[in-house]
Design a protein around this motif. Structure first.
Motif, PDB file in Angstrom:
ATOM      1  N   ALA A   1      13.541  -8.563  -3.077  1.00  0.00           N
ATOM      2  CA  ALA A   1      13.005  -7.474  -3.908  1.00  0.00           C
ATOM      3  C   ALA A   1      13.572  -6.127  -3.471  1.00  0.00           C
ATOM      4  O   ALA A   1      13.924  -5.294  -4.312  1.00  0.00           O
ATOM      5  N   VAL A   2      13.693  -5.901  -2.176  1.00  0.00           N
ATOM      6  CA  VAL A   2      14.250  -4.645  -1.666  1.00  0.00           C
ATOM      7  C   VAL A   2      15.742  -4.557  -1.997  1.00  0.00           C
ATOM      8  O   VAL A   2      16.232  -3.509  -2.409  1.00  0.00           O
ATOM      9  N   ALA A   3      16.444  -5.665  -1.865  1.00  0.00           N
ATOM     10  CA  ALA A   3      17.882  -5.685  -2.158  1.00  0.00           C
ATOM     11  C   ALA A   3      18.167  -5.432  -3.637  1.00  0.00           C
ATOM     12  O   ALA A   3      19.243  -4.936  -3.983  1.00  0.00           O
ATOM     13  N   ALA A   4      17.196  -5.726  -4.495  1.00  0.00           N
ATOM     14  CA  ALA A   4      17.394  -5.574  -5.940  1.00  0.00           C
ATOM     15  C   ALA A   4      17.036  -4.187  -6.469  1.00  0.00           C
ATOM     16  O   ALA A   4      17.291  -3.887  -7.629  1.00  0.00           O
ATOM     17  N   ASP A   5      16.450  -3.324  -5.622  1.00  0.00           N
ATOM     18  CA  ASP A   5      15.966  -2.021  -6.085  1.00  0.00           C
ATOM     19  C   ASP A   5      16.330  -0.935  -5.072  1.00  0.00           C
ATOM     20  O   ASP A   5      15.835  -0.939  -3.950  1.00  0.00           O
ATOM     21  N   VAL A   6      17.179  -0.011  -5.480  1.00  0.00           N
ATOM     22  CA  VAL A   6      17.642   1.056  -4.577  1.00  0.00           C
ATOM     23  C   VAL A   6      16.488   1.918  -4.064  1.00  0.00           C
ATOM     24  O   VAL A   6      16.561   2.458  -2.965  1.00  0.00           O
ATOM     25  N   SER A   7      15.409   2.007  -4.821  1.00  0.00           N
ATOM     26  CA  SER A   7      14.289   2.855  -4.393  1.00  0.00           C
ATOM     27  C   SER A   7      13.205   2.085  -3.624  1.00  0.00           C
ATOM     28  O   SER A   7      12.211   2.665  -3.226  1.00  0.00           O
ATOM     29  N   ALA A   8      13.405   0.788  -3.415  1.00  0.00           N
ATOM     30  CA  ALA A   8      12.389  -0.029  -2.744  1.00  0.00           C
ATOM     31  C   ALA A   8      12.400   0.170  -1.232  1.00  0.00           C
ATOM     32  O   ALA A   8      13.430   0.478  -0.631  1.00  0.00           O
ATOM     33  N   ILE A   9      11.218  -0.005  -0.635  1.00  0.00           N
ATOM     34  CA  ILE A   9      11.057   0.020   0.818  1.00  0.00           C
ATOM     35  C   ILE A   9      10.107  -1.113   1.175  1.00  0.00           C
ATOM     36  O   ILE A   9       9.118  -1.354   0.475  1.00  0.00           O
ATOM     37  N   GLY A  10      10.435  -1.822   2.221  1.00  0.00           N
ATOM     38  CA  GLY A  10       9.605  -2.939   2.656  1.00  0.00           C
ATOM     39  C   GLY A  10       9.682  -3.099   4.156  1.00  0.00           C
ATOM     40  O   GLY A  10      10.295  -2.283   4.853  1.00  0.00           O
ATOM     41  N   TYR A  11       9.073  -4.145   4.639  1.00  0.00           N
ATOM     42  CA  TYR A  11       9.128  -4.449   6.070  1.00  0.00           C
ATOM     43  C   TYR A  11       9.185  -5.959   6.238  1.00  0.00           C
ATOM     44  O   TYR A  11       8.623  -6.712   5.436  1.00  0.00           O
TER      45      TYR A  11
END
Length: 136
Positions: A109-119
């Motif tokens: 999900a993070v790799a698919a969205d430039v604005s995403a942040i995760g842990y």
């Protein structure tokens, strides 16, 4: 003597089984995201709706890594974070983060969205994401 030693080993094994093995958590973003570093306080803002600059990606409720992240980064219990999001959603001031079951799903999900942040756990990092914070 053998019975006592055996009981001690059994007790030690039960104690070790009850102690959670904490992972080394890292905060990740898309490799194309311009962010290179972040403080815990900054990262935490996205996971309680205080900033919308990044889109938070979460683990499912009850996940050990989620509870540890909340404790270390937000200094909050899961129920406190849930209450914050409930209020934001109810008042129309925010949308709760999408939740995923595994580190692979969070990473995707993070790799698919430039604005995403995760842990995720540090051991799950690969070149599809960029680490911007190691949680201490």
């Amino acid at each position: 003597m053998k019975k006592t030693f055996g009981k001690m080993l059994l007790a030690a094994g039960l104690f070790a089984a009850g102690v959670p093995a904490f992972a080394e958590i890292v905060v990740i973003v898309n490799p194309k995201n311009p962010a290179t570093r972040m403080f815990s306080e900054q990262a935490g803002q996205f996971f309680v709706g205080k900033s919308t600059l990044f889109t938070p990606i979460e683990f499912n409720e009850g996940a050990a890594i989620r509870n540890e992240f909340y404790s270390k980064v937000l200094q909050k219990e899961p129920a406190q974070v849930k209450a914050i999001w409930s209020k934001l959603v109810f008042t129309g001031k925010g949308t709760a983060p999408k939740e995923y079951h595994t580190a692979a799903e969070v990473k995707k999900a993070v790799a698919a969205d430039v604005s995403a942040i995760g842990y995720i756990d540090k051991s799950a990092v690969d070149d599809t994401v960029k680490v911007i914070l190691t949680v201490q």
